[in-house]
Design a protein around this motif. Structure first.
Motif, short mmCIF file in Angstrom:
data_model
loop_
_atom_site.label_atom_id
_atom_site.label_comp_id
_atom_site.label_asym_id
_atom_site.label_seq_id
_atom_site.Cartn_x
_atom_site.Cartn_y
_atom_site.Cartn_z
N PRO A 151 133.63 7.63 71.34
CA PRO A 151 132.53 8.56 71.03
C PRO A 151 131.64 8.91 72.22
O PRO A 151 130.55 9.42 72.02
CB PRO A 151 131.74 7.79 69.98
N GLY A 152 132.09 8.66 73.45
CA GLY A 152 131.23 8.94 74.59
C GLY A 152 131.85 9.91 75.58
O GLY A 152 133.06 9.94 75.77
N THR A 200 114.84 8.99 71.08
CA THR A 200 115.73 8.49 70.03
C THR A 200 117.19 8.60 70.49
O THR A 200 117.98 7.67 70.32
CB THR A 200 115.51 9.29 68.73
N LEU A 201 117.51 9.73 71.10
CA LEU A 201 118.88 9.93 71.58
C LEU A 201 119.21 8.96 72.72
O LEU A 201 120.27 8.34 72.74
CB LEU A 201 119.05 11.38 72.04
N TRP A 202 118.28 8.82 73.67
CA TRP A 202 118.52 7.93 74.82
C TRP A 202 118.65 6.46 74.38
O TRP A 202 119.26 5.66 75.06
CB TRP A 202 117.40 8.07 75.85
N ASP A 203 118.01 6.13 73.26
CA ASP A 203 118.06 4.75 72.77
C ASP A 203 119.19 4.51 71.78
O ASP A 203 119.30 3.42 71.22
CB ASP A 203 116.73 4.39 72.08
N SER A 204 120.03 5.53 71.56
CA SER A 204 120.97 5.44 70.45
C SER A 204 122.19 4.56 70.76
O SER A 204 122.92 4.20 69.85
CB SER A 204 121.42 6.83 70.01
N TRP A 205 122.40 4.26 72.02
CA TRP A 205 123.43 3.29 72.38
C TRP A 205 122.72 2.00 72.79
O TRP A 205 121.91 2.02 73.71
CB TRP A 205 124.28 3.76 73.56
N ALA A 257 130.32 0.15 66.54
CA ALA A 257 130.51 1.09 65.43
C ALA A 257 129.35 2.08 65.31
O ALA A 257 129.54 3.23 64.95
CB ALA A 257 130.69 0.32 64.12
N ASP A 258 128.15 1.62 65.63
CA ASP A 258 126.98 2.50 65.47
C ASP A 258 126.54 3.13 66.79
O ASP A 258 125.46 3.72 66.86
CB ASP A 258 125.82 1.71 64.85
N ALA A 259 127.37 3.03 67.82
CA ALA A 259 126.99 3.56 69.12
C ALA A 259 126.68 5.05 69.02
O ALA A 259 127.51 5.83 68.55
CB ALA A 259 128.10 3.32 70.14
N GLY A 260 125.50 5.43 69.46
CA GLY A 260 125.14 6.83 69.50
C GLY A 260 124.63 7.41 68.18
O GLY A 260 124.21 8.55 68.13
N ARG A 261 124.64 6.60 67.13
CA ARG A 261 124.20 7.13 65.85
C ARG A 261 122.68 7.35 65.87
O ARG A 261 121.94 6.48 66.32
CB ARG A 261 124.59 6.18 64.72
N PHE A 262 122.26 8.51 65.42
CA PHE A 262 120.82 8.81 65.49
C PHE A 262 120.43 9.75 64.36
O PHE A 262 121.28 10.42 63.76
CB PHE A 262 120.47 9.49 66.84
N ALA A 263 119.15 9.76 64.08
CA ALA A 263 118.59 10.75 63.16
C ALA A 263 117.15 10.99 63.58
O ALA A 263 116.41 10.05 63.90
CB ALA A 263 118.65 10.26 61.72
N HIS A 264 116.77 12.23 63.63
CA HIS A 264 115.37 12.59 63.86
C HIS A 264 115.04 13.73 62.92
O HIS A 264 115.66 14.80 62.98
CB HIS A 264 115.14 13.01 65.31
N HIS A 265 114.08 13.51 62.07
CA HIS A 265 113.69 14.58 61.15
C HIS A 265 112.19 14.77 61.22
O HIS A 265 111.42 13.90 60.82
CB HIS A 265 114.16 14.27 59.73
N GLY A 266 111.78 15.86 61.79
CA GLY A 266 110.36 16.16 61.94
C GLY A 266 110.11 17.62 61.63
O GLY A 266 110.97 18.33 61.09
N PHE A 281 125.17 10.67 69.45
CA PHE A 281 124.90 11.04 70.85
C PHE A 281 126.04 10.48 71.70
O PHE A 281 126.51 9.37 71.44
CB PHE A 281 123.56 10.44 71.27
N THR A 282 126.45 11.23 72.70
CA THR A 282 127.70 10.86 73.39
C THR A 282 127.51 10.20 74.74
O THR A 282 128.49 9.96 75.44
CB THR A 282 128.59 12.10 73.56
N VAL A 283 126.28 9.93 75.13
CA VAL A 283 126.09 9.30 76.44
C VAL A 283 125.49 7.90 76.25
O VAL A 283 124.40 7.76 75.68
CB VAL A 283 125.17 10.15 77.35
N PRO A 284 126.19 6.88 76.73
CA PRO A 284 125.66 5.52 76.61
C PRO A 284 124.33 5.37 77.33
O PRO A 284 123.96 6.19 78.18
CB PRO A 284 126.73 4.66 77.29
N ARG A 285 123.64 4.32 76.96
CA ARG A 285 122.38 4.00 77.61
C ARG A 285 122.57 3.94 79.12
O ARG A 285 123.53 3.37 79.62
CB ARG A 285 121.90 2.65 77.09
#
Lengths: 375, 463
Positions: free
Chosen positions: A67-68, B168-173, B190-199, B208-212
């Motif tokens: 996924p990256g 949130t995206l940068w912290d998602s991994w 399994a949860d790498a990159g998983r995010f949600a932001h609702h505002g 999100f596809t870029v690791p920390r």
């Protein structure tokens, strides 16, 4: 086909095309986000005197298992100063992005790479990508392709919005610019309006090379109208030739010289010293993949047999060249450069040295005139 | 040694290099002025700054060419690259210096921009920074599909939510989410990159596809100076790009910002305040003054002087003699619209005209051009290398800033003198690093590496 040899590029993405490529002992899955991995791949491709590397991208995970992925335009810019000649064709998507930003990013890549940039515009067709933006639902395929064409059209206009000699530095009149050589593009389309001009001066190639994937009549239409390079999937030389003939006809119908199109067939390659070895390696990967392995034209075998196939397609006037898609990186790229290219060269089917320093040069494409210049 | 809440640090100066901008402070008429767009120019300035052990190299942005009287402005340098793309290239030709890109939160979307900046962080081994700005006008928006603009009061609200979403995206991994275990077949958690932001402004979720990145999160820079801008900076920024380079204004701003940061629960060492400054180095004080005066005259050509007056008077003044007196009539009321794409001071034209006249009279009848030269002068440090080093040390010691963003007037060699002459003195005095001590920009800035998802999860935020 002015070069006398087929154009050859390689597609680089992750650990290779095969869904389980990253599990191959020949892959480097821990390094996929390390710039040195990409620099090494690009340098290998350049050592093979290939026309270009093509870098895939999307605005969502490449696959559920892997996924990256880094931003492809940025990767291309990162490798540009570490290479001297090879063309750089990153994907940048056209569905949720801004034409203005993409135009300046690719123009800048051309400045950084001193005339070696290309662009692979791709629509984002998935719901997952749409949810990453939360602006609009997924549009029907036809609409996404239509938007892709409009996007490519306006980006080309923005690249032309500065004439080559717009910067005058005229001391007598205290003018840095000649505003007569800057142009509002005033594009009004179905999907967006863009005023222009670009904030970025015209790229060194005039317009970076545009390569579009042809996967149906709609994309063939926009590719033949707007692209320099057509990436086609064909089951064999006859199908490729038919696609190429149709692309030429569409181009002519749009006042384009068909000689300015380069139709390149995609071939996924799994190479080894012997065919049984190549098959064994491929079978091992298949066994390690928990998703179906995609179809498409895959070649499994030796470089010598692949060279014969390339020669047959090319001399049969079916295509202008090939985009080779390594099944496993860096393994299959190494085989391409170390084994395939020397064989092609022996047959007079690959260059012995770069004879140009721009991607357009490698592809034997002229530097395009500026649509806005009067002279 | 007794522990105190605000330990006294030895003076430690942070330095950044600003690539010359697209306005009249950048002198193109000088024979040494190089290309504003060739990659070689960016390489030269970035490498010069790295040779000087600067913290970071900075690129501004403007998403529409400036206009004057409804036409593209011709007198100043114009035409610049996409910042993030140039910086990705510079990541290859530099090793340590931080790479800071300005990007608007108005005409971008969090997912795409966060991804590009995070990619730069990987491609530079932890040297990326984002200067978040907002774009106030529909005029710039004409270049964008989402060209609608926001009322002023909503700009920072949207920007704040943009930054929240980006974090949130940068912290998602998680830091160890990239597993790459061939044998088990686990490439990523399994949860790498998983995010949600609702505002209110963004409703996004997915992966999100870029690791920390190597420095946890890219460094966040902010430059707004309004009340809202200061609050925003105090709440979110790692670095404040300040416009208050002079000593007294600098001290006031510094105290104000660090006070605001404290009210957001942030320690004074979690935020670096760096004003934009210029430095003119001479072998003697007189030589430096002469050089500075010469630069000021180069910055304001006769036509440029007329244009500046037109921006105040709001009408065509091309008949005026730049070496003659100021206009004897008052500016038109809404003259602000004559020039677009320029950072405006927001002052009333009548007031500005009065100030100009007072200056002309006070200095014994300055010409129009002389007034513009005086008014446009933003030169901060003028003198010998020793003198400039003294002043810089005093500014940082006395809490007027944590360092400086140097804005040269010349592309690309405008920092050569400073790096060759002033930096060695600062280093000798031990107030500026002699060598890079770390590899990431956060390390250069002596900022903590943020813990994963710490401190700003939705349920942690006091509402």
């Amino acid at each position: 086909m002015t070069t006398g040899h087929p154009h050859l590029g390689v597609a680089l993405d992750g650990a290779g095309r095969h869904p389980a490529a990253w599990r191959s002992p020949h892959a480097r899955p821990a390094d996929l986000f390390d710039p040195h991995y990409w620099v090494a791949l690009a340098r290998t491709a350049e050592r093979g005197l290939l026309d270009f590397i093509r870098l895939d991208d999307s605005l969502g995970p490449p696959s559920a298992r892997l996924p990256g992925r880094l931003d492809a335009v940025s990767v291309a810019a990162r490798v540009a100063p570490t290479t001297a000649s090879i063309g750089l064709i990153p994907a940048a998507t056209t569905t949720h992005t801004e034409p203005f930003h993409v135009s300046t990013a690719i123009a800048t890549l051309d400045h950084v790479g001193r005339g070696r940039a290309g662009w692979w515009p791709k629509p984002s067709r998935t719901l997952a990508e749409a949810r990453h933006f939360g602006r609009k639902p997924v549009a029907p395929d036809g609409e996404l392709t239509d938007e892709q064409g409009e996007f490519v059209d306006v980006v080309g206009r923005l690249w032309d919005s500065w004439e080559d000699d717009a910067i005058i530095r005229d001391m007598a009149t205290s003018r840095f610019l000649d505003r007569e050589k800057l142009h509002y593009v005033d594009f009004e389309g179905t999907y967006f309006d863009v005023r222009g001009p670009s904030i970025t001066p015209r790229p060194p190639q005039g317009r970076p090379v545009i390569g579009i994937t042809v996967d149906g009549p709609d994309t063939l239409e926009i590719a033949a109208r707007f692209a320099d390079v057509l990436f086609v999937d064909a089951s064999g030389p006859d199908e490729a030739r038919r696609l190429r003939d149709r692309a030429h006809a569409i181009a002519e119908g749009n006042d384009r010289d068909p000689a300015e199109l380069r139709v390149l067939a995609e071939i996924t390659v799994h190479l080894a010293e012997s065919e049984p070895q190549a098959r064994r390696q491929r079978a091992l990967l298949d066994a390690r993949s928990d998703v179906p392995v995609p179809d498409g034209l895959a070649f499994v075998g030796t470089a010598a047999v692949l060279a014969d196939r390339i020669a047959a397609w090319y001399t049969g006037n079916a295509v202008d060249g090939f985009t080779l898609v390594p099944g496993v990186l860096p393994w299959d790229l190494d085989r391409i450069v170390e084994d395939l290219v020397p064989i092609l060269r022996d047959h007079g089917l690959a260059r012995t040295a770069y004879t140009a320093d721009t991607l357009r040069g490698h592809l034997d494409l002229p530097r395009p005139a500026n649509r806005y210049a009067h002279t | 040694m007794p522990h105190s809440q605000h330990p006294r640090h030895r003076t430690r100066i942070h330095l950044a290099a600003h690539f010359p901008g697209v306005n009249s402070t950048t002198v193109w008429s000088d024979p040494h002025s190089g290309s504003q767009i060739d990659f070689a120019s960016f390489e030269h300035l970035a490498r010069t700054a790295e040779r000087g052990r600067f913290d970071f190299f900075f690129l501004a942005e403007g998403q529409r060419l400036r206009e004057h009287q409804g036409r593209i402005l011709e007198l100043d340098v114009a035409g610049r690259p996409d910042a993030l793309t140039v910086l990705a290239g510079l990541a290859a030709t530099t090793d340590r210096i931080g790479l800071a890109a300005t990007a608007t939160a108005t005409y971008n979307e969090p997912y795409e921009l966060a991804r590009r900046i995070a990619s730069l962080d990987h491609l530079s081994a932890g040297r990326a920074a984002w200067n978040v700005v907002t774009s106030p006008d529909a005029w710039t928006g004409e270049n964008f599909r989402r060209g609608g603009f926001l009322p002023r009061e909503e700009r920072y609200e949207r920007a704040a939510e943009f930054v929240e979403a980006t974090r949130t995206l940068w912290d998602s991994w998680a830091p160890d989410a990239h597993v790459a275990d061939r044998d088990t077949g686990v490439f990523a958690a399994a949860d790498a990159g998983r995010f949600a932001h609702h505002g209110r402004h963004f409703g996004i979720d997915g992966r999100f596809t870029v690791p920390r990145g190597p420095q946890g999160r890219p460094v966040l820079i902010q430059a707004g100076d309004s009340e809202d801008g200061r609050e925003f900076g105090a709440a979110y920024a790692d670095v404040i790009f300040s416009r208050h380079g002079h000593y007294d204004a600098g001290r006031a701003f510094y105290a104000d910002l660090k006070g605001r940061a404290a009210r957001h629960g942030r320690g004074p060492d979690e935020i670096r305040i760096l004003p934009a400054v210029t430095a003119v180095v001479g072998a003697t004080a007189e030589e430096a003054q002469e050089k500075a005066a010469w630069i000021r005259r180069q910055q304001v050509s006769p036509r440029n002087a007329i244009q500046s007056a037109e921006q105040v008077w709001g009408r065509d003044l091309s008949d005026l003699d730049p070496d003659g007196p100021l206009p004897d009539f008052d500016p038109v009321a809404d003259g602000a619209s004559i020039s677009r794409g320029r950072v405006r001071s927001g002052t009333d034209p009548l007031e500005t005209a009065r100030a100009w006249r007072e200056l002309a009279a006070a200095k014994g009848g300055l010409s129009l051009r002389e007034v513009v030269i005086e008014m446009a002068a933003h030169q901060t440090f003028i003198g010998t290398a020793e003198h400039i080093a003294d002043r810089m040390e005093v500014h940082v010691r006395d809490g007027a800033s944590d360092g400086f963003i140097l804005v040269p007037h010349l592309t690309p060699t405008g920092l050569d003198d400073f790096v060759d002459q002033v930096v060695p003195i600062l280093q000798e005095r031990g107030v500026f690093r002699a060598e890079y001590e770390g590899t990431t920009l956060r390390e250069h800035l002596n900022l903590p590496i943020p813990g994963p998802a710490a401190g700003h999860r939705h349920d942690d935020v006091a509402v």
